[in-house]
Design an enzyme around this catalytic site. Structure first.
Site, mmCIF file in Angstrom:
data_model
loop_
_atom_site.group_PDB
_atom_site.id
_atom_site.type_symbol
_atom_site.label_atom_id
_atom_site.label_comp_id
_atom_site.label_asym_id
_atom_site.label_seq_id
_atom_site.Cartn_x
_atom_site.Cartn_y
_atom_site.Cartn_z
ATOM 1 N N LYS A 5 1.062 -1.337 0.043
ATOM 2 C CA LYS A 5 0.143 -0.319 0.164
ATOM 3 C C LYS A 5 1.115 1.715 -0.109
ATOM 4 C CE LYS A 5 -2.730 -0.838 3.775
ATOM 5 N NZ LYS A 5 -2.180 -2.204 3.792
ATOM 6 N N ARG A 24 -9.799 0.507 7.496
ATOM 7 C CA ARG A 24 -10.160 -0.378 7.923
ATOM 8 C C ARG A 24 -10.976 -1.431 8.906
ATOM 9 N NH1 ARG A 24 -3.675 0.165 8.058
ATOM 10 N NH2 ARG A 24 -2.980 -1.915 9.025
ATOM 11 N N ARG A 41 11.180 -6.618 5.312
ATOM 12 C CA ARG A 41 11.145 -5.341 5.764
ATOM 13 C C ARG A 41 11.708 -5.063 6.937
ATOM 14 N NH1 ARG A 41 5.363 -2.545 4.732
ATOM 15 N NH2 ARG A 41 4.913 -3.552 7.456
ATOM 16 N N ARG A 90 10.977 -2.375 11.897
ATOM 17 C CA ARG A 90 10.036 -1.576 13.182
ATOM 18 C C ARG A 90 9.272 -3.334 13.596
ATOM 19 N NH1 ARG A 90 4.545 -0.800 8.500
ATOM 20 N NH2 ARG A 90 3.675 -1.911 10.250
ATOM 21 N N ARG A 129 -1.768 -9.523 12.521
ATOM 22 C CA ARG A 129 -1.886 -8.672 12.301
ATOM 23 C C ARG A 129 -3.126 -9.466 11.263
ATOM 24 N NH1 ARG A 129 3.271 -6.091 11.032
ATOM 25 N NH2 ARG A 129 2.442 -5.337 9.290
HETATM 26 P P1 ATP Z 1 1.475 -1.839 4.691
HETATM 27 O O1 ATP Z 1 2.381 -2.766 5.303
HETATM 28 O O2 ATP Z 1 0.727 -2.215 3.299
HETATM 29 O O3 ATP Z 1 2.300 -0.197 4.370
HETATM 30 P P2 ATP Z 1 0.354 -2.541 7.629
HETATM 31 O O4 ATP Z 1 -0.750 -2.804 7.958
HETATM 32 O O5 ATP Z 1 1.937 -3.288 7.475
HETATM 33 O O6 ATP Z 1 0.460 -2.051 5.993
HETATM 34 P P3 ATP Z 1 0.450 -0.196 8.568
HETATM 35 O O7 ATP Z 1 -0.869 0.629 7.740
HETATM 36 O O8 ATP Z 1 2.169 1.180 8.067
HETATM 37 O O9 ATP Z 1 0.960 -1.007 7.920
HETATM 38 O O10 ATP Z 1 -0.131 0.242 9.937
HETATM 39 C C1 ATP Z 1 0.320 -0.414 10.811
HETATM 40 C C2 ATP Z 1 -0.343 -0.522 12.511
HETATM 41 O O11 ATP Z 1 -0.928 0.556 11.962
HETATM 42 C C3 ATP Z 1 -1.686 -1.495 12.298
HETATM 43 O O12 ATP Z 1 -1.595 -3.347 12.446
HETATM 44 C C4 ATP Z 1 -2.621 -0.606 13.507
HETATM 45 O O13 ATP Z 1 -2.227 -1.198 14.704
HETATM 46 C C5 ATP Z 1 -1.933 0.824 13.079
HETATM 47 N N1 ATP Z 1 -3.041 1.584 12.565
HETATM 48 C C6 ATP Z 1 -2.894 1.536 11.081
HETATM 49 N N2 ATP Z 1 -3.769 2.310 9.879
HETATM 50 C C7 ATP Z 1 -5.041 1.893 10.838
HETATM 51 C C8 ATP Z 1 -6.886 2.349 11.233
HETATM 52 N N3 ATP Z 1 -7.417 2.749 9.708
HETATM 53 N N4 ATP Z 1 -7.642 1.857 12.340
HETATM 54 C C9 ATP Z 1 -6.586 1.328 12.768
HETATM 55 N N5 ATP Z 1 -5.704 0.568 13.416
HETATM 56 C C10 ATP Z 1 -4.753 1.399 12.273
HETATM 57 MG MG MG Z 2 2.301 0.944 5.157
#
Ligand code: ATP
Ligand code: MG
Length: 193
Positions: free
Chosen positions: A14, A89, A128, A134, A145
């Site tokens: 994303k 989400r 990553r 992270r 997740r």
């Molecule tokens: P990607 O790797 O595709 O960028 P990701 O799921 O690894 O996606 P982030 O989108 O950066 O990572 O989100 C990291 C964390 O932040 C999530 O696991 C959640 O705890 C929190 N978070 C981010 N966006 C939201 C949201 N819209 N609602 C609730 N929690 C969120």
């Molecule tokens: Mg992200």
């Protein structure tokens, strides 16, 4: 430009694709994950709350998240189109986003879903972890997740389909980042023609 919601599992790319799209079309970009990590880094009250959820692989509560999203959205220049990366989400977040945009005379625009198999996702996230360090990119938290994604976020895919704005892109078919980007750009241009 129409607004774009980038949708997909953790590690689906994303952030990567959002950055490419934002650069090509001069759009705004809101990554809720980046906003939250910024708050954690600056050790704010919000950051402390966010960390307790993120480290457990859980979602931040909807009311809090919706509030953060609206504030971030209103801080961007109007009229250029915005890419929503990592939001919504949950169904509640999607309903709130639709309402917030309508209140501002705007609309959802288009949703782009990135489809990637779970073994590829796990490989990418573990890689990553070594590069970005992270805290939530460890195998145990990644599994949580994925589970949260399947139970709370994935059902939204149908919600967007019912809105008539879902466009899916499959890594298994496109096979390369360039191939995915080409297909995505084409669809964006078609939708804005
Ligand atoms: P990607 O790797 O595709 O960028 P990701 O799921 O690894 O996606 P982030 O989108 O950066 O990572 O989100 C990291 C964390 O932040 C999530 O696991 C959640 O705890 C929190 N978070 C981010 N966006 C939201 C949201 N819209 N609602 C609730 N929690 C969120
Ligand atoms: Mg992200």
């Amino acid at each position: 430009m129409k607004n774009i919601i980038i949708f997909g599992a953790p590690g689906s790319g994303k952030g990567t694709y959002s950055a490419e799209i934002a650069e090509r079309y001069g759009m705004g970009h809101i990554s809720t994950g980046d906003v939250l990590r910024g708050e954690i880094k600056n050790e704010t009250e919000l950051g402390k709350i966010a960390k307790s959820y993120i480290d457990q692989g859980q979602l931040i509560p909807d009311e809090l998240m919706i509030d953060i999203l609206a504030k971030t959205y209103d801080s961007l220049p109007a009229g250029k189109g915005v890419i929503f990366d990592g939001f919504p989400r949950t169904i509640a977040q999607a309903e709130a986003l639709k309402k917030m945009l309508e209140e501002r005379g705007d609309e959802l625009g288009m949703m782009i879903e990135l489809i990637v198999s779970e073994d590829v996702l796990m490989m990418r996230l573990l890689r990553r972890a070594q590069i970005e360090g992270r805290a939530d990119d460890n195998e145990e938290t990644i599994r949580k997740r994925f589970a949260v994604y399947h139970s709370q976020t994935e059902p939204l895919s149908k919600w967007f389909a019912a809105e008539g704005i879902r466009h899916t892109f499959d890594w298994g078919i496109c096979k390369t980042k360039e191939g995915m980007l080409e297909a995505i750009f084409q669809e964006i241009e078609k939708q804005n023609a």
